[in-house]
Scaffold this motif. Structure first.
Motif, mmCIF file in Angstrom:
data_model
loop_
_atom_site.group_PDB
_atom_site.id
_atom_site.type_symbol
_atom_site.label_atom_id
_atom_site.label_comp_id
_atom_site.label_asym_id
_atom_site.label_seq_id
_atom_site.Cartn_x
_atom_site.Cartn_y
_atom_site.Cartn_z
ATOM 1 N N SER A 77 -10.064 3.450 8.389
ATOM 2 C CA SER A 77 -8.669 3.645 8.027
ATOM 3 C C SER A 77 -7.953 2.305 7.853
ATOM 4 O O SER A 77 -7.182 2.117 6.907
ATOM 5 C CB SER A 77 -7.966 4.475 9.104
ATOM 6 N N ILE A 78 -8.213 1.373 8.737
ATOM 7 C CA ILE A 78 -7.610 0.041 8.639
ATOM 8 C C ILE A 78 -8.052 -0.639 7.350
ATOM 9 O O ILE A 78 -7.231 -1.225 6.629
ATOM 10 C CB ILE A 78 -7.961 -0.806 9.869
ATOM 11 N N GLU A 79 -9.328 -0.567 7.053
ATOM 12 C CA GLU A 79 -9.831 -1.187 5.826
ATOM 13 C C GLU A 79 -9.214 -0.526 4.592
ATOM 14 O O GLU A 79 -8.871 -1.200 3.622
ATOM 15 C CB GLU A 79 -11.363 -1.114 5.767
ATOM 16 N N TYR A 80 -9.042 0.788 4.622
ATOM 17 C CA TYR A 80 -8.407 1.491 3.503
ATOM 18 C C TYR A 80 -6.969 0.998 3.331
ATOM 19 O O TYR A 80 -6.523 0.710 2.228
ATOM 20 C CB TYR A 80 -8.429 3.007 3.732
ATOM 21 N N ASN A 81 -6.235 0.912 4.441
ATOM 22 C CA ASN A 81 -4.838 0.469 4.374
ATOM 23 C C ASN A 81 -4.728 -0.961 3.845
ATOM 24 O O ASN A 81 -3.805 -1.265 3.087
ATOM 25 C CB ASN A 81 -4.171 0.581 5.745
ATOM 26 N N LYS A 82 -5.645 -1.817 4.228
ATOM 27 C CA LYS A 82 -5.643 -3.194 3.717
ATOM 28 C C LYS A 82 -5.884 -3.210 2.210
ATOM 29 O O LYS A 82 -5.294 -4.013 1.492
ATOM 30 C CB LYS A 82 -6.731 -4.030 4.394
ATOM 31 N N ALA A 83 -6.734 -2.332 1.737
ATOM 32 C CA ALA A 83 -7.082 -2.287 0.313
ATOM 33 C C ALA A 83 -6.008 -1.613 -0.525
ATOM 34 O O ALA A 83 -6.015 -1.725 -1.748
ATOM 35 C CB ALA A 83 -8.424 -1.581 0.121
ATOM 36 N N HIS A 84 -5.079 -0.887 0.114
ATOM 37 C CA HIS A 84 -4.039 -0.144 -0.613
ATOM 38 C C HIS A 84 -2.652 -0.457 -0.045
ATOM 39 O O HIS A 84 -1.937 0.458 0.399
ATOM 40 C CB HIS A 84 -4.322 1.361 -0.532
ATOM 41 N N PRO A 85 -2.221 -1.708 -0.072
ATOM 42 C CA PRO A 85 -0.911 -2.054 0.517
ATOM 43 C C PRO A 85 0.263 -1.409 -0.210
ATOM 44 O O PRO A 85 1.317 -1.214 0.379
ATOM 45 C CB PRO A 85 -0.869 -3.575 0.391
ATOM 46 N N GLU A 86 0.056 -1.042 -1.475
ATOM 47 C CA GLU A 86 1.151 -0.424 -2.219
ATOM 48 C C GLU A 86 1.573 0.899 -1.602
ATOM 49 O O GLU A 86 2.731 1.290 -1.697
ATOM 50 C CB GLU A 86 0.751 -0.228 -3.695
ATOM 51 N N GLU A 87 0.662 1.609 -0.956
ATOM 52 C CA GLU A 87 1.020 2.875 -0.330
ATOM 53 C C GLU A 87 1.957 2.653 0.847
ATOM 54 O O GLU A 87 2.878 3.424 1.066
ATOM 55 C CB GLU A 87 -0.235 3.618 0.114
ATOM 56 N N GLU A 88 1.746 1.582 1.594
ATOM 57 C CA GLU A 88 2.621 1.255 2.715
ATOM 58 C C GLU A 88 4.003 0.857 2.216
ATOM 59 O O GLU A 88 5.020 1.276 2.757
ATOM 60 C CB GLU A 88 2.025 0.113 3.540
ATOM 61 N N LYS A 89 4.060 0.063 1.165
ATOM 62 C CA LYS A 89 5.346 -0.377 0.624
ATOM 63 C C LYS A 89 6.139 0.788 0.050
ATOM 64 O O LYS A 89 7.367 0.788 0.086
ATOM 65 C CB LYS A 89 5.135 -1.460 -0.434
ATOM 66 N N ASN A 90 5.466 1.818 -0.457
ATOM 67 C CA ASN A 90 6.156 2.982 -1.009
ATOM 68 C C ASN A 90 6.809 3.835 0.069
ATOM 69 O O ASN A 90 7.699 4.620 -0.206
ATOM 70 C CB ASN A 90 5.193 3.840 -1.836
ATOM 71 N N ARG A 91 6.368 3.688 1.343
ATOM 72 C CA ARG A 91 6.936 4.486 2.428
ATOM 73 C C ARG A 91 8.221 3.868 2.975
ATOM 74 O O ARG A 91 8.915 4.513 3.713
ATOM 75 C CB ARG A 91 5.924 4.602 3.568
ATOM 76 N N LYS A 92 8.531 2.641 2.626
ATOM 77 C CA LYS A 92 9.716 1.972 3.177
ATOM 78 C C LYS A 92 10.986 2.462 2.559
ATOM 79 O O LYS A 92 11.146 2.924 1.542
ATOM 80 C CB LYS A 92 9.606 0.460 3.010
#
Length: 92
Positions: A77-92
């Motif tokens: 999961s951590i590796e996935y999140n690192k590879a897809h930072p745009e998903e984290e930025k879309n939640r802000k």
């Protein structure tokens, strides 16, 4: 903009801690801080425990012989999140 901090302390009971950090440029409009450090303490059972850590855009990452390792599923999961930072930025 450069920023750096450093600090340490030791108490009478044997607790010790130190850390240093600096501001990181994570992109054109995105800064973050990277902190490294360690702490040592004597537990009530008399055992001395030590932890080293990094805290940065990837979260708090402690290491110590007494700490449990993360599960394979969490690591993926951590590796996935690192590879897809745009998903984290879309939640802000």
């Amino acid at each position: 903009m450069a920023f750096f901090h450093c600090g340490s302390f030791e108490t009478e009971d044997g607790t010790k801690a130190e850390q240093s950090g600096q501001l990181k440029n994570l992109g054109p409009n995105d800064d973050g801080e990277s902190v490294t450090g360690s702490f040592t303490y004597v537990a009530p059972d008399g055992v001395t425990y030590s932890v080293t850590y990094i805290a940065d855009e990837n979260g708090f990452q402690p290491q110590g012989t007494h700490l449990h390792q993360i599960s394979e599923a969490i690591a993926r999961s951590i590796e996935y999140n690192k590879a897809h930072p745009e998903e984290e930025k879309n939640r802000k």
